[in-house]
Design an enzyme around this catalytic site. Structure first.
Site, PDB file in Angstrom:
ATOM      1  N   HIS B  69     -18.979 -43.987  -2.747  1.00  0.00           N
ATOM      2  CA  HIS B  69     -19.921 -43.116  -3.464  1.00  0.00           C
ATOM      3  C   HIS B  69     -19.607 -42.313  -4.756  1.00  0.00           C
ATOM      4  O   HIS B  69     -18.437 -41.639  -4.560  1.00  0.00           O
ATOM      5  CB  HIS B  69     -20.886 -42.260  -2.451  1.00  0.00           C
ATOM      6  CG  HIS B  69     -19.847 -41.153  -1.522  1.00  0.00           C
ATOM      7  ND1 HIS B  69     -20.086 -39.845  -2.171  1.00  0.00           N
ATOM      8  CD2 HIS B  69     -19.102 -41.134  -0.518  1.00  0.00           C
ATOM      9  CE1 HIS B  69     -19.211 -39.064  -1.238  1.00  0.00           C
ATOM     10  NE2 HIS B  69     -18.793 -39.689  -0.197  1.00  0.00           N
ATOM     11  N   ASP B 174     -13.593 -36.535  -2.306  1.00  0.00           N
ATOM     12  CA  ASP B 174     -14.452 -37.132  -1.707  1.00  0.00           C
ATOM     13  C   ASP B 174     -15.586 -37.337  -2.610  1.00  0.00           C
ATOM     14  O   ASP B 174     -16.479 -36.195  -2.802  1.00  0.00           O
ATOM     15  CB  ASP B 174     -14.962 -36.298  -0.313  1.00  0.00           C
ATOM     16  CG  ASP B 174     -15.908 -37.080   0.487  1.00  0.00           C
ATOM     17  OD1 ASP B 174     -16.553 -35.987   1.415  1.00  0.00           O
ATOM     18  OD2 ASP B 174     -16.569 -37.890   0.052  1.00  0.00           O
ATOM     19  N   GLU B 203     -24.592 -40.363  -1.281  1.00  0.00           N
ATOM     20  CA  GLU B 203     -24.330 -40.740   0.045  1.00  0.00           C
ATOM     21  C   GLU B 203     -24.226 -39.303   0.908  1.00  0.00           C
ATOM     22  O   GLU B 203     -24.545 -39.191   1.998  1.00  0.00           O
ATOM     23  CB  GLU B 203     -22.773 -41.017   0.109  1.00  0.00           C
ATOM     24  CG  GLU B 203     -22.103 -41.573   1.355  1.00  0.00           C
ATOM     25  CD  GLU B 203     -21.646 -40.258   2.090  1.00  0.00           C
ATOM     26  OE1 GLU B 203     -21.348 -39.338   1.550  1.00  0.00           O
ATOM     27  OE2 GLU B 203     -21.192 -40.384   3.255  1.00  0.00           O
ATOM     28  N   GLU B 204     -24.035 -38.190   0.098  1.00  0.00           N
ATOM     29  CA  GLU B 204     -23.957 -36.902   0.842  1.00  0.00           C
ATOM     30  C   GLU B 204     -25.144 -36.166   1.372  1.00  0.00           C
ATOM     31  O   GLU B 204     -25.203 -35.433   2.216  1.00  0.00           O
ATOM     32  CB  GLU B 204     -23.156 -35.970  -0.232  1.00  0.00           C
ATOM     33  CG  GLU B 204     -21.900 -36.219  -0.495  1.00  0.00           C
ATOM     34  CD  GLU B 204     -20.834 -35.995   0.441  1.00  0.00           C
ATOM     35  OE1 GLU B 204     -21.148 -35.657   1.807  1.00  0.00           O
ATOM     36  OE2 GLU B 204     -19.571 -36.294   0.183  1.00  0.00           O
ATOM     37  N   ASP B 226     -13.992 -44.203   1.515  1.00  0.00           N
ATOM     38  CA  ASP B 226     -14.338 -42.764   1.557  1.00  0.00           C
ATOM     39  C   ASP B 226     -12.951 -41.884   1.688  1.00  0.00           C
ATOM     40  O   ASP B 226     -12.042 -42.515   1.662  1.00  0.00           O
ATOM     41  CB  ASP B 226     -15.443 -42.630   2.720  1.00  0.00           C
ATOM     42  CG  ASP B 226     -16.298 -41.662   2.106  1.00  0.00           C
ATOM     43  OD1 ASP B 226     -17.705 -41.607   2.308  1.00  0.00           O
ATOM     44  OD2 ASP B 226     -15.990 -40.444   1.416  1.00  0.00           O
ATOM     45  N   HIS B 317     -15.085 -30.973   0.910  1.00  0.00           N
ATOM     46  CA  HIS B 317     -16.449 -30.163   0.675  1.00  0.00           C
ATOM     47  C   HIS B 317     -16.169 -28.736   0.515  1.00  0.00           C
ATOM     48  O   HIS B 317     -16.780 -27.945   0.914  1.00  0.00           O
ATOM     49  CB  HIS B 317     -17.295 -30.379   1.917  1.00  0.00           C
ATOM     50  CG  HIS B 317     -17.741 -31.698   1.890  1.00  0.00           C
ATOM     51  ND1 HIS B 317     -18.980 -32.224   2.659  1.00  0.00           N
ATOM     52  CD2 HIS B 317     -17.288 -33.000   1.773  1.00  0.00           C
ATOM     53  CE1 HIS B 317     -19.303 -33.232   2.764  1.00  0.00           C
ATOM     54  NE2 HIS B 317     -18.235 -33.920   2.049  1.00  0.00           N
TER      55      HIS B 317
END
Lengths: 354, 352, 332
Positions: B69, B174, B203-204, B226, B317
């Site tokens: 992604h 990520d 995706e998130e 991922d 994140h």
């Protein structure tokens, strides 16, 4: 042809809870039949109306979705002639006590939602507590024997609030979410009767938006539109929501959505159009998703570029929702202008390199 | 793949690019440039996914989809206040405690801004016990910052990528690691497969791009590439860390189960057998929680056998994530050998 | 039918790993099926009948998977840490027995808590399979297990783990056996991964493209002391679902089910469920939409190792399902 106000008053006086939209669908079909070339009903009950365009075949397709289902309640249990209720769609239980309702049993029965007195409630619910739906009852005024003959588990209960016209061109009632958008879409179709458009237009009154986005997931699958627009309501500024960026001026025009659920090229086209038309409008940023049928439509099959146009509405999901008729008319006009201006190669010209 | 030959330049450009979910344009540009010379067909779909297909030599060939992604978690400006201050909302899963006191880049022009915090002098000990609420935070573009940004603009952590010894540090590892991996694999696509590279969006915020990409590509099987959190720090009381999820330095993390997918056991077995045959270190990503694009892919059409392989990264994140070059190299190696050895036989037995 | 039920409930088939249940069911259905296939996600699809005048292409679904646990970590001294597959509750874990699909058995223990009246959270539980070190532990990270309890026949009431949803698998098998001539093309699907989000049903329905969908699953009851407020009770007949928290059954299907039950003199109840859903919610939204409903088996103590159903309800469910599938259907 009925004017917008009268059509809307009629639509919000008909039941059409999520999953049980037939009564309102029939009224919408009557309104759309003279405005469309073909009318059909999807396997889940959504209404599909096609206006063929004048462009050369194969014609690109635009789908405009306005959900026709409304929130309400359902009988979950019958105890001594009183009805326990559960919600259909999202309802804040605090607006329920004292609400007049209609119980759709073997026939329509008037009723009222009761909040039992504190001594009949568990001790942890004091005077300042909100009473959950589990503890409320509907009283139809009938004896338990009459109730068991006329009502059963699963019967629907809708709000009984009749439409009210308050000043300043506003209309108040239940189910304005989202019959207001259906009225706007109807106004758009009426305008198209006198105008030329190249694209095929599918007007779709979707089902079950309030529960599963069912119509949004399924209607685009066989229709496979090249573009899809969801018309829904958004929050209007008012008590409790005046400083919130998610609320907009009542009567200040349709609201254009922006965010991951919207294709930037569609936003740009609508923004430019609204400015060119000098149409009052606002922009609503939606950081994650739009809370409308567009959530589903955007990711059906191979994916569809989507747009969200919203009508400001106060007191959403109560029986006294308030909307401006001007906003509805402007929304219908904006959609009609967009459609008549759609060029055959609009999608081919969409570029992501901006 | 030797750690010396890793495409660090590419990873740096990808990590520094800004692509919050729904606004992946900058990353998409880099990807398109890289894949156009490598693929037979390249298209950008209705959501902005880049689908690049390298056809097989000879039919019938196994159709293999690989998804990475392009989007990262970030912020969106929602309102402007006096004096260059902007209210914002979080896009994707960011712990609000990661936000105070951070520099950010705002909008397409990467305007520098900061998310401040109340000075400690003006706080009470009571107050300092609770996390700072995200609603109270603002992005500050400075006193001349009025009207320089608008609602709808995105913002990301202002972290420049760098290599630090055996590790890399940057934002959006990520899943820019996955994107760089996928480009590298496409360069070396084995000719007996139809190689379907899907550089996905959103995706998130719900695996949205992967859903339509899988429907369009209709593969026989799929792998999601991922990054997965490595919670491998010491525990507060010195006891054994039993909830690490994955660990840095232990190789690619192979998924048996996460919150969105129960991996197809046939694919998992094949990955582990390949790793053993080529002496590639690997770990099993701890079951439970999280999700990858495989969560959307495996449910499309009549079902698509799927599994995920991730590079472990610390502090996912947040403003700065950390990954090991070795782990990245081994992830690429595992996937290269797996793809080379894949044949239609893998799907001959029933799923078990 | 009790022997069939016993075989099914005692099989070990957690979500994603249903093969032993599938093999069992295949054996039972092969003599009666027109066609059998297994799809990419492991769904077992059994066709009976060809579509004729007045008939529809119908998909029914009973899920093969049960809730379970999956290993997350083996401690140095051989204790096994786990997380859940599907809606397992910690209340039903402590002291429970589990069976891994590789045959290993164990018991669930817990850490010492601050006070005796708290409930463990999952990170404070572990499985003891009798290993004394990581090295001699016969399970590894990623291995899966189910709760273990033998089937208990109390006469009218039956108790077991995995009544959800093996009882429906039994009902589907028995229905297949009794289905004679039918104008409908029926796909009796034994689905996978329902407990983790109705994942198997969507691709199965996509492949079949049915005109009508019907899931067969268990539902809660409101007939235990100070229990949830629900109008469904054990022994009052199979339940016709009006709504649950994931879907609204198509009113035409509810009407068809009620009329069929009344005509065939089969007792039934109407069900409104506040928490929980079934494969029908997935089938309903496939492709251009599928009118769907659910035939529910009232069941007490769902998602505990001792789920209880009423045998008369089960037999009436078979009778109703056979009646529904045997005749031409007009949904109106």
């Amino acid at each position: 042809m009925e004017n917008t106000k009268d059509l809307l008053k009629r639509l919000i006086s008909l039941p059409g809870l999520s999953g049980y939209e037939t009564p309102v669908r029939e009224a919408i079909a009557d309104a759309w039949r003279p405005l469309a070339d073909e009318i059909s009903v999807s396997p889940l009950g959504s209404l599909h109306a096609l206006r063929r365009g004048q462009g050369a075949e194969p014609r690109p397709r635009l789908l405009i979705a306005a959900h026709m289902d409304a929130i309400g309640l359902m009988v979950s249990q019958i105890v001594d002639g009183f009805l326990r209720i559960t919600e259909v769609g999202g309802i804040d239980a605090r607006i329920l006590p004292g609400q007049p309702v209609i119980v759709h049993g073997r026939r329509d029965l008037p009723g009222v939602i009761l909040q039992p007195s504190p001594r009949l409630l568990p001790p942890h619910l004091g005077e300042k507590s909100a009473i959950e739906m589990d503890y409320l009852f509907v009283d139809t005024g009938l004896t338990p024997e009459e109730v068991s003959a006329l009502v059963r588990v699963g019967d629907l209960v809708s709000f009984a609030q009749p439409p009210l016209e308050l000043g300043g061109d506003t209309l108040v009632g239940h189910s304005l979410d989202n019959r207001a958008s259906v009225a706007a879409l109807t106004a758009c179709l009426e305008e198209l009767q006198h105008r030329r458009h190249l694209w095929d237009v599918w007007a779709v009154a979707t089902v079950q938006e309030e529960e599963t986005l069912g119509g949004g997931w399924t209607s685009p699958f066989n229709l496979r539109p090249d573009l899809a627009i969801a018309v829904d309501v958004t929050h209007a500024r008012g008590p409790g929501v005046n400083q919130d960026y998610r609320a907009f001026g009542l009567g200040k025009g349709p609201v254009l959505g922006w965010g991951p659920n919207i294709h930037p090229a569609l936003f740009k086209a609508f923004k430019n159009l609204a400015e060119r038309l000098d149409l009052p409008h606002a922009v609503e940023v939606m950081p994650r998703h739009s809370g409308t049928d567009a959530i589903a439509m955007q990711v059906v099959a191979e994916g569809i570029p989507t747009m969200v146009i919203s009508i400001p509405l106060r007191y959403m999901h109560t029986p006294v929702e308030m909307v401006s008729l001007k906003d509805i008319q402007r929304t219908g006009h904006l959609l009609a202008e967009f459609i008549t201006g759609l060029e055959a190669d609009f999608v081919a010209k969409i570029s992501w390199e901006d | 793949m030797d750690p010396q030959n890793l495409p660090l330049d590419l990873l740096e450009r990808l990590s520094n690019a800004c692509g919050v979910s729904g606004d992946e344009g900058e990353v998409r540009k880099i990807v398109l440039e890289a894949v156009k010379p490598l693929a037979d067909e390249v298209k950008v779909d209705a959501l902005g996914n880049v689908l690049a297909i390298k056809k097989a030599r000879g039919e019938p060939a196994l159709r293999v989809m690989l998804a990475a992604h392009m989007d990262e978690v970030g912020l969106m400006i929602v309102d402007e206040e006096e004096g260059g201050l902007y209210k914002f909302e979080i896009v994707g899963g960011i712990d609000p405690r990661q936000l105070p006191g951070k520099p950010v880049w705002v909008g397409k022009d990467r305007l520098p801004g900061v998310i401040g915090a109340r000075p400690i002098h003006l706080t009470t000990p009571e107050e300092r016990k609770s996390a700072i609420a995200a609603e109270s935070l603002r992005i500050d573009l400075g006193p001349e910052g009025g009207k320089k940004a608008k609602p709808g603009d995105r913002a990301v952590f202002a972290t420049p990528f760098k290599v630090v010894g055996p590790s890399v540090m940057g934002k959006a590892l990520d899943d820019r690691l996955g994107v760089a991996t996928l480009i590298t694999l496409l360069e070396r696509a084995p000719s007996h497969l139809e190689f379907q590279a899907a550089f996905t969006v959103q995706e998130e915020i719900g695996l949205r791009g992967a859903r339509v990409a899988a429907y369009t590509l209709n593969p026989d099987l799929a792998f999601a590439l991922d990054a997965t959190p490595a919670n491998d720090l010491p525990t507060w009381d010195g006891s054994e860390n039993t909830t690490y999820n994955a660990r840095l330095g232990h190789g690619p993390a192979v998924y048996v189960a996460d919150g969105a997918t129960l991996s197809d056991p046939r694919l998992v077995r094949f990955l582990l057998q390949t790793a053993a045959a080529h002496h590639i270190p690997y770990q099993i990503r701890q079951p439970g929680g999280g999700g990858t694009d495989a969560g959307a892919i495996h449910r499309q059409r009549s079902g698509i056998p799927s599994a995920s392989v991730s590079v472990p990264i610390r502090h996912a994140h947040s403003a700065v994530a950390v990954a090991r070059l070795d782990d990245w190299a081994n992830t690429i190696n595992l996937m290269l050998h797996t793809l080379q050895a894949l044949t239609p036989d893998i799907l001959a037995p029933e799923r078990s | 039918m009790k022997e069939l039920i016993r075989k099914l409930v005692e099989a070990a088939g957690p979500s994603g790993y249903e093969q032993s249940v599938r093999d069992l069911i295949k054996e039972e259905v092969t003599p009666y099926a027109d066609e059998i296939r297994v799809d990419a996600l492991g769904n077992l699809i059994v066709r009976k009948g060809q579509k004729r005048e007045g008939g529809l292409r119908i998909m029914t679904a009973a899920h093969m998977d049960e809730i379970g646990v999956i290993v997350t970590h083996i401690e140095d001294d051989g204790f096994v840490r786990f997380t859940t597959i599907g809606g397992v509750r910690p209340h039903t874990c402590l002291g429970g027995r589990v069976q891994f699909i590789n045959g290993v058995r164990g018991v669930i223990g817990g850490e010492k808590l601050e006070s005796m009246d708290r409930v463990h959270s999952f990170d404070k539980l572990f499985i003891d399979i009798g290993a004394t070190s990581k090295a001699d532990c016969p399970v590894k990270v990623g291995d899966v297990a189910v709760f273990e309890r033998p089937f208990l026949d109390l006469g009218k009431r039956l108790v077991a783990k995995a009544m959800d949803d093996r009882i429906a698998c039994a009902i589907q098998i028995e229905t297949l056996r009794r289905l004679g001539n039918t104008p409908n093309e029926i796909y009796l699907v034994f689905t996978t991964q329902e407990e983790v989000g109705t994942r198997g049903a969507t691709p199965a329905a996509f492949g079949i493209d049915p005109e009508l969908g019907l899931s067969v699953d268990v539902t809660l009851t409101g007939d235990t002391p100070k229990g949830i407020k629900m109008a469904v009770a054990l022994g009052k007949g199979p339940a016709i679902k009006v709504r649950d928290s994931g879907m609204l059954a198509d009113p035409r299907i509810v009407r068809w089910m009620v009329e069929t039950a009344e005509k065939a003199n089969i007792p039934y109840q109407l069900e409104v469920l506040d928490g929980g859903s079934t494969d029908a919610r997935a089938i309903q939204l496939v492709r251009a939409g599928v009118p769907s409903g659910c035939l529910s088996i009232p069941c007490r103590y769902i998602h505990s190792p001792s789920e209880m159903v009423d045998y008369d309800d089960v037999q009436n469910a078979v009778a109703l399902l056979v009646a529904l599938l045997s005749n031409p259907i007009t949904l109106g």
